[in-house]
Design a protein around this motif. Sequence first.
Motif, PDB file in Angstrom:
ATOM      1  N   GLU B   6     -41.150  -1.404 -63.543  1.00  0.00           N
ATOM      2  CA  GLU B   6     -41.553  -0.171 -62.910  1.00  0.00           C
ATOM      3  C   GLU B   6     -40.451   0.852 -63.044  1.00  0.00           C
ATOM      4  OE1 GLU B   6     -42.580  -2.628 -59.635  1.00  0.00           O
ATOM      5  OE2 GLU B   6     -44.315  -1.392 -59.197  1.00  0.00           O
ATOM      6  N   ASP B   7     -40.843   2.089 -63.109  1.00  0.00           N
ATOM      7  CA  ASP B   7     -39.835   3.138 -63.100  1.00  0.00           C
ATOM      8  C   ASP B   7     -40.374   4.323 -62.315  1.00  0.00           C
ATOM      9  OD1 ASP B   7     -41.373   3.808 -65.833  1.00  0.00           O
ATOM     10  OD2 ASP B   7     -40.427   5.619 -65.042  1.00  0.00           O
ATOM     11  N   GLN B   9     -36.606   3.073 -60.717  1.00  0.00           N
ATOM     12  CA  GLN B   9     -36.237   2.011 -59.777  1.00  0.00           C
ATOM     13  C   GLN B   9     -36.105   2.579 -58.374  1.00  0.00           C
ATOM     14  OE1 GLN B   9     -32.704   0.109 -61.296  1.00  0.00           O
ATOM     15  NE2 GLN B   9     -33.924  -1.394 -62.402  1.00  0.00           N
ATOM     16  N   MET B  21     -44.836   7.044 -59.439  1.00  0.00           N
ATOM     17  CA  MET B  21     -44.133   5.872 -59.935  1.00  0.00           C
ATOM     18  C   MET B  21     -45.012   5.170 -60.975  1.00  0.00           C
ATOM     19  SD  MET B  21     -44.114   4.161 -56.198  1.00  0.00           S
ATOM     20  CE  MET B  21     -44.069   5.748 -55.402  1.00  0.00           C
ATOM     21  N   SER B  86     -40.745   0.276 -50.465  1.00  0.00           N
ATOM     22  CA  SER B  86     -40.765  -0.143 -51.875  1.00  0.00           C
ATOM     23  C   SER B  86     -42.206  -0.332 -52.301  1.00  0.00           C
ATOM     24  CB  SER B  86     -39.996  -1.445 -52.052  1.00  0.00           C
ATOM     25  OG  SER B  86     -38.620  -1.241 -51.852  1.00  0.00           O
ATOM     26  N   THR B 102     -40.425   0.102 -57.099  1.00  0.00           N
ATOM     27  CA  THR B 102     -39.791   1.421 -56.972  1.00  0.00           C
ATOM     28  C   THR B 102     -39.470   1.631 -55.507  1.00  0.00           C
ATOM     29  OG1 THR B 102     -40.922   2.423 -58.866  1.00  0.00           O
ATOM     30  CG2 THR B 102     -40.126   3.908 -57.147  1.00  0.00           C
TER      31      THR B 102
END
Lengths: 114, 108
Positions: B6-7, B9, B21, B86, B102
């Motif tokens: 995922e990006d 972070q 995200m 998150s 993320t």
Amino acid sequence: GAGVSQSPRYKVAKRGQDVALRCDPISGHVSLFWYQQALGQGPEFLTYFQNEAQLDKSGLPSDRFFAERPEGSVSTLKIQRTQQEDSAVYLCASSLAGKERQQYFGPGTRLTVT
Amino acid sequence: SQQGEEDPQALSIQEGENATMNCSYKTSINNLQWYRQNSGRGLVHLILIRSNEREKHSGRLRVTLDTSKKSSSLLITASRAADTASYFCATDGSTFIFGSGTRLSVKP
């Protein structure tokens, strides 16, 4: 209704000890999952039950890890001869049926191996 | 690691802004799900998108799925401080795989 519950919430074990972690899924949920979550990481799949059948145990990191769900309800994750790298949060989740359904997670058991 | 990626972070935004995200995965899937995890707590399911769907909405959440690129995005509009958490994507290929997450911080 009650959600997924896990016990104990926290467990400290000395290296080499055996531990047993319990999960009570939502009543009527057929599927049950165990995950291991290291600090700052996403959950990693350990194993999956449908009723009492363990359909997938590909994520169990070693033969020291063993899970059971003998009556298709409560499940226990057992770790034998714990090692420091086993320190993590162990999450249990249940769903109505199958991997494709929404999972309901318990609060987790934080295991610290010293 | 079995995890997807995922990006970013980590993402820090002001209240009221939108947060996007992204998630990439490796195997064929039936569905992709997004979950939220508040610090020290279990995961909460947000939304599920099936492999034959391209976009789905739920309240302030918008999810897209591009199976040709094996990627998904989660957009949270008009963010609130309570959205701080998150966020993880999860796919149900041969096994159930979560992304690395993320960490979203929404400042009041």
